[in-house]
Design a protein around this motif. Sequence first.
Motif, PDB file in Angstrom:
ATOM      1  N   ASP A  81      71.854-107.424 -18.782  1.00 28.28           N
ATOM      2  CA  ASP A  81      70.896-106.361 -19.049  1.00 28.28           C
ATOM      3  C   ASP A  81      69.658-106.480 -18.182  1.00 28.28           C
ATOM      4  O   ASP A  81      69.102-105.474 -17.730  1.00 28.28           O
ATOM      5  CB  ASP A  81      70.498-106.393 -20.528  1.00 28.28           C
ATOM      6  CG  ASP A  81      69.363-105.426 -20.840  1.00 28.28           C
ATOM      7  OD1 ASP A  81      69.572-104.206 -20.714  1.00 28.28           O
ATOM      8  OD2 ASP A  81      68.267-105.898 -21.191  1.00 28.28           O
ATOM      9  N   SER A  82      69.211-107.702 -17.923  1.00 23.84           N
ATOM     10  CA  SER A  82      67.973-107.899 -17.174  1.00 23.84           C
ATOM     11  C   SER A  82      68.194-108.006 -15.671  1.00 23.84           C
ATOM     12  O   SER A  82      67.234-108.147 -14.915  1.00 23.84           O
ATOM     13  CB  SER A  82      67.260-109.167 -17.659  1.00 23.84           C
ATOM     14  OG  SER A  82      68.090-110.303 -17.486  1.00 23.84           O
ATOM     15  N   SER A  83      69.449-107.921 -15.226  1.00 23.53           N
ATOM     16  CA  SER A  83      69.712-108.055 -13.792  1.00 23.53           C
ATOM     17  C   SER A  83      70.526-106.890 -13.248  1.00 23.53           C
ATOM     18  O   SER A  83      69.961-105.912 -12.757  1.00 23.53           O
ATOM     19  CB  SER A  83      70.410-109.396 -13.500  1.00 23.53           C
ATOM     20  OG  SER A  83      71.589-109.527 -14.270  1.00 23.53           O
ATOM     21  N   VAL A  84      71.845-106.960 -13.369  1.00 24.82           N
ATOM     22  CA  VAL A  84      72.699-105.993 -12.667  1.00 24.82           C
ATOM     23  C   VAL A  84      73.196-104.849 -13.523  1.00 24.82           C
ATOM     24  O   VAL A  84      73.686-103.846 -13.005  1.00 24.82           O
ATOM     25  CB  VAL A  84      73.927-106.712 -12.052  1.00 24.82           C
ATOM     26  CG1 VAL A  84      73.481-107.738 -11.024  1.00 24.82           C
ATOM     27  CG2 VAL A  84      74.774-107.381 -13.131  1.00 24.82           C
ATOM     28  N   LEU A  85      73.103-104.953 -14.863  1.00 21.30           N
ATOM     29  CA  LEU A  85      73.668-103.921 -15.728  1.00 21.30           C
ATOM     30  C   LEU A  85      72.690-103.579 -16.852  1.00 21.30           C
ATOM     31  O   LEU A  85      72.906-103.924 -18.005  1.00 21.30           O
ATOM     32  CB  LEU A  85      75.000-104.397 -16.319  1.00 21.30           C
ATOM     33  CG  LEU A  85      75.830-103.378 -17.094  1.00 21.30           C
ATOM     34  CD1 LEU A  85      76.272-102.248 -16.161  1.00 21.30           C
ATOM     35  CD2 LEU A  85      77.039-104.045 -17.737  1.00 21.30           C
ATOM     36  N   PRO A  86      71.579-102.904 -16.512  1.00 21.65           N
ATOM     37  CA  PRO A  86      70.577-102.592 -17.535  1.00 21.65           C
ATOM     38  C   PRO A  86      71.127-101.659 -18.608  1.00 21.65           C
ATOM     39  O   PRO A  86      71.877-100.730 -18.316  1.00 21.65           O
ATOM     40  CB  PRO A  86      69.451-101.929 -16.736  1.00 21.65           C
ATOM     41  CG  PRO A  86      70.104-101.423 -15.492  1.00 21.65           C
ATOM     42  CD  PRO A  86      71.203-102.397 -15.181  1.00 21.65           C
ATOM     43  N   MET A  87      70.735-101.918 -19.852  1.00 26.14           N
ATOM     44  CA  MET A  87      71.162-101.108 -20.999  1.00 26.14           C
ATOM     45  C   MET A  87      69.922-100.704 -21.802  1.00 26.14           C
ATOM     46  O   MET A  87      69.653-101.291 -22.865  1.00 26.14           O
ATOM     47  CB  MET A  87      72.134-101.898 -21.875  1.00 26.14           C
ATOM     48  CG  MET A  87      73.440-102.259 -21.192  1.00 26.14           C
ATOM     49  SD  MET A  87      74.422-103.472 -22.109  1.00 26.14           S
ATOM     50  CE  MET A  87      73.639-105.003 -21.566  1.00 26.14           C
ATOM     51  N   PRO A  88      69.128 -99.758 -21.306  1.00 20.52           N
ATOM     52  CA  PRO A  88      67.875 -99.392 -21.970  1.00 20.52           C
ATOM     53  C   PRO A  88      68.075 -99.048 -23.443  1.00 20.52           C
ATOM     54  O   PRO A  88      68.974 -98.294 -23.788  1.00 20.52           O
ATOM     55  CB  PRO A  88      67.403 -98.172 -21.175  1.00 20.52           C
ATOM     56  CG  PRO A  88      68.055 -98.308 -19.844  1.00 20.52           C
ATOM     57  CD  PRO A  88      69.389 -98.950 -20.111  1.00 20.52           C
ATOM     58  N   GLN A  89      67.228 -99.580 -24.290  1.00 21.51           N
ATOM     59  CA  GLN A  89      67.225 -99.383 -25.733  1.00 21.51           C
ATOM     60  C   GLN A  89      68.469 -99.948 -26.436  1.00 21.51           C
ATOM     61  O   GLN A  89      68.354-100.545 -27.509  1.00 21.51           O
ATOM     62  CB  GLN A  89      67.057 -97.904 -26.119  1.00 21.51           C
ATOM     63  CG  GLN A  89      65.659 -97.369 -25.928  1.00 21.51           C
ATOM     64  CD  GLN A  89      65.469 -96.694 -24.599  1.00 21.51           C
ATOM     65  OE1 GLN A  89      66.396 -96.081 -24.081  1.00 21.51           O
ATOM     66  NE2 GLN A  89      64.295 -96.799 -24.036  1.00 21.51           N
ATOM     67  N   LEU A  90      69.666 -99.762 -25.844  1.00 20.07           N
ATOM     68  CA  LEU A  90      70.890-100.203 -26.497  1.00 20.07           C
ATOM     69  C   LEU A  90      70.874-101.707 -26.726  1.00 20.07           C
ATOM     70  O   LEU A  90      71.301-102.189 -27.786  1.00 20.07           O
ATOM     71  CB  LEU A  90      72.108 -99.807 -25.658  1.00 20.07           C
ATOM     72  CG  LEU A  90      73.468-100.267 -26.208  1.00 20.07           C
ATOM     73  CD1 LEU A  90      73.717 -99.676 -27.583  1.00 20.07           C
ATOM     74  CD2 LEU A  90      74.596 -99.898 -25.254  1.00 20.07           C
TER      75      LEU A  90
END
Length: 214
Positions: A27-36
Motif C-alpha cells: 500500500d505504501s509503495s507500489v500498490l496504493p489502496m486509498p481508504q481501503l
Amino acid sequence: MEALVSWLQSTLLLYGATGLFALALLDSSVLPMPQLFDLVVMLSVAVEPHNAIPYALAVTLGSTVGTLAVFLVASAGRDRVMRRPGAGAKLAWAEGLIERHGVLAVLSAATIPAPFPFKYVVIAAGFLRQKLGGFVLAVLVGRAIRFGVQALIAVVYGEAIIDLFTRYALPATLALLVLLVAIVVAVRVIQRRWGVPDGSSTSPTPAEPPTSRD
C-alpha cells in the motif's frame, strides 16, 4: 461488507501480522489502496482484538518499509514523477514544506490518511536528501499514531463494527460511504490549510536540490 469480513477471516488473517505487514508494504509503495487499507486494518483488529498490538505494529513497520523504498528510489525516478499531470506543483509544494519544517513535516504528513498526497512528501524528502535516520523515525512515529488510533477504535468498538457489517450490510455500506466522504472533505480542508496544489494545473519544475544536506 460481509464478504470483506469473511475474506479477512478466511484469507488474510490466516497469515496474521505477516499478511498485514505485506499488505501495508504494498500500500505504501507500489500498490496504493486509498481508504481501503485503513478499513482493512480496523476490520482485522475488530475480528481479532487480542491481536491489536501485533497487527498495529505489523502495519506500522510494513508501511514504514514501503515508504522507505519510495524514499530511496526517489532521486532515480525524478524525471518519471515530473511527467505526471500536476506533479510539478505538488512536488514544488512538498519540497517547500520539507525545506521549512524538515522532519516535522514528514511526521505530520505520515499521520494523515488518504487522499493526502503523503507520497509526494516522501519523494521530496528523497530529492532533498533528508537524513535517513530522521526520515525513518518520523514515518515510524507518524504511522504508529495513525494505525494505533485505528486499532484502539477497533478494539473499543470491535463487536459493534462486526455486527454492523454482518447484520446490516446496506446501512453499514452507506454509513461507510458517508464516513469516507467526511474523511475526504476533512483531508481536503487540511490540504488547503497546508497549501497543497489540487493538481489541476502545472507549474514550473522545481529547482534542482542541493547535492547534500546538513
